[in-house]
Design an enzyme around this catalytic site. Structure first.
Site, short mmCIF file in Angstrom:
data_model
loop_
_atom_site.label_atom_id
_atom_site.label_comp_id
_atom_site.label_asym_id
_atom_site.label_seq_id
_atom_site.Cartn_x
_atom_site.Cartn_y
_atom_site.Cartn_z
N ARG A 89 -54.24 42.20 71.23
CA ARG A 89 -55.38 43.08 71.49
C ARG A 89 -54.98 44.22 72.42
O ARG A 89 -54.22 44.02 73.38
CB ARG A 89 -56.54 42.29 72.10
N ASP A 90 -55.50 45.41 72.11
CA ASP A 90 -55.25 46.58 72.94
C ASP A 90 -55.92 46.37 74.30
O ASP A 90 -57.05 45.89 74.39
CB ASP A 90 -55.80 47.84 72.25
N ILE A 91 -55.21 46.76 75.36
CA ILE A 91 -55.72 46.56 76.71
C ILE A 91 -56.87 47.53 77.03
O ILE A 91 -57.68 47.25 77.93
CB ILE A 91 -54.55 46.70 77.72
N ASN A 151 -49.90 56.76 65.77
CA ASN A 151 -49.64 58.03 66.44
C ASN A 151 -48.14 58.17 66.63
O ASN A 151 -47.48 57.25 67.12
CB ASN A 151 -50.34 58.06 67.80
N VAL A 195 -47.20 55.10 74.23
CA VAL A 195 -46.24 53.99 74.30
C VAL A 195 -45.23 54.20 73.17
O VAL A 195 -45.60 54.17 71.98
CB VAL A 195 -46.93 52.62 74.18
N HIS A 227 -46.34 51.48 66.87
CA HIS A 227 -47.43 50.52 66.77
C HIS A 227 -48.52 51.06 65.86
O HIS A 227 -48.75 52.27 65.81
CB HIS A 227 -48.01 50.16 68.14
N MET A 228 -49.19 50.15 65.21
CA MET A 228 -50.34 50.46 64.35
C MET A 228 -51.60 49.98 65.08
O MET A 228 -51.68 48.82 65.48
CB MET A 228 -50.18 49.73 63.01
N HIS A 229 -52.56 50.88 65.25
CA HIS A 229 -53.87 50.50 65.79
C HIS A 229 -54.75 50.01 64.63
O HIS A 229 -54.84 50.70 63.60
CB HIS A 229 -54.58 51.70 66.42
P1 DGP Z 1 -50.80 55.28 71.62
O1 DGP Z 1 -51.62 56.37 72.24
O2 DGP Z 1 -50.92 55.30 70.12
O3 DGP Z 1 -49.39 55.25 72.12
O4 DGP Z 1 -51.53 53.94 72.07
C1 DGP Z 1 -51.04 53.07 73.05
C2 DGP Z 1 -52.02 51.95 73.21
O5 DGP Z 1 -51.39 50.90 73.90
C3 DGP Z 1 -53.27 52.31 74.02
O6 DGP Z 1 -54.42 52.15 73.18
C4 DGP Z 1 -53.30 51.32 75.17
C5 DGP Z 1 -52.33 50.25 74.73
N1 DGP Z 1 -51.56 49.64 75.80
C6 DGP Z 1 -50.80 50.28 76.72
N2 DGP Z 1 -50.21 49.40 77.54
C7 DGP Z 1 -50.62 48.16 77.14
C8 DGP Z 1 -50.34 46.84 77.59
O7 DGP Z 1 -49.62 46.59 78.55
N3 DGP Z 1 -50.94 45.83 76.91
C9 DGP Z 1 -51.75 46.05 75.84
N4 DGP Z 1 -52.28 44.98 75.25
N5 DGP Z 1 -52.02 47.29 75.38
C10 DGP Z 1 -51.47 48.32 76.02
#
Ligand code: DGP
Length: 115
Positions: A30-32, A88, A97, A101-103
């Site tokens: 899950r996204d944080i 992205n 990041v 990764h795929m959202h």
């Molecule tokens: P992007 O903008 O596409 O690079 O999205 C990066 C996503 O990663 C953003 O929605 C927040 C998520 N994220 C960043 N750090 C962490 C983390 O430590 N844990 C989790 N679960 N998500 C994270």
């Protein structure tokens, strides 16, 4: 594994996350900072900074990401009403990041990203 990469460390279990799926090729958690009721990240286990680094041998992992997206969307109960898959790539796209990764986002009606 890239040791200063937060997603590599989540894949390796060195950092906590709400992991929903993991196999030899991909990991989903899950996204944080969720921007929708369902907001899951699906990543290849192999580190690649962005789509710019994708190689032909990554096709199994990249294909697996879609199969897992389908299963997770069903498990979250959002497959019928719809969801968005977003990758992205690079700073103009808002990538923060740099581990590909795929959202997977859903659970509410979302504005179309192209307006
Ligand atoms: P992007 O903008 O596409 O690079 O999205 C990066 C996503 O990663 C953003 O929605 C927040 C998520 N994220 C960043 N750090 C962490 C983390 O430590 N844990 C989790 N679960 N998500 C994270």
């Amino acid at each position: 594994m890239v040791h200063n990469c937060v997603f590599c460390r989540i894949v390796a279990g060195e950092l906590p996350s709400t992991k929903l799926y993991q196999d030899d090729l991909v990991t989903a958690f899950r996204d944080i900072h969720p921007v929708a009721p369902t907001h899951i990240l699906i990543v290849p286990n192999r580190h690649m900074n962005s789509v710019n680094d994708v190689l032909p041998e990554d096709e199994p992992a990249l294909g697996r990401m879609f199969v897992i997206a389908r299963h997770l969307a069903e498990a979250e109960g959002i497959s019928q009403l719809g969801y968005r898959l977003t990758i992205n790539s690079g700073s103009h796209a808002g990538q923060v990041v740099f581990h590909l990764h795929m959202h997977l986002m859903g659970g509410q009606r979302m504005r179309h990203p192209l307006g």
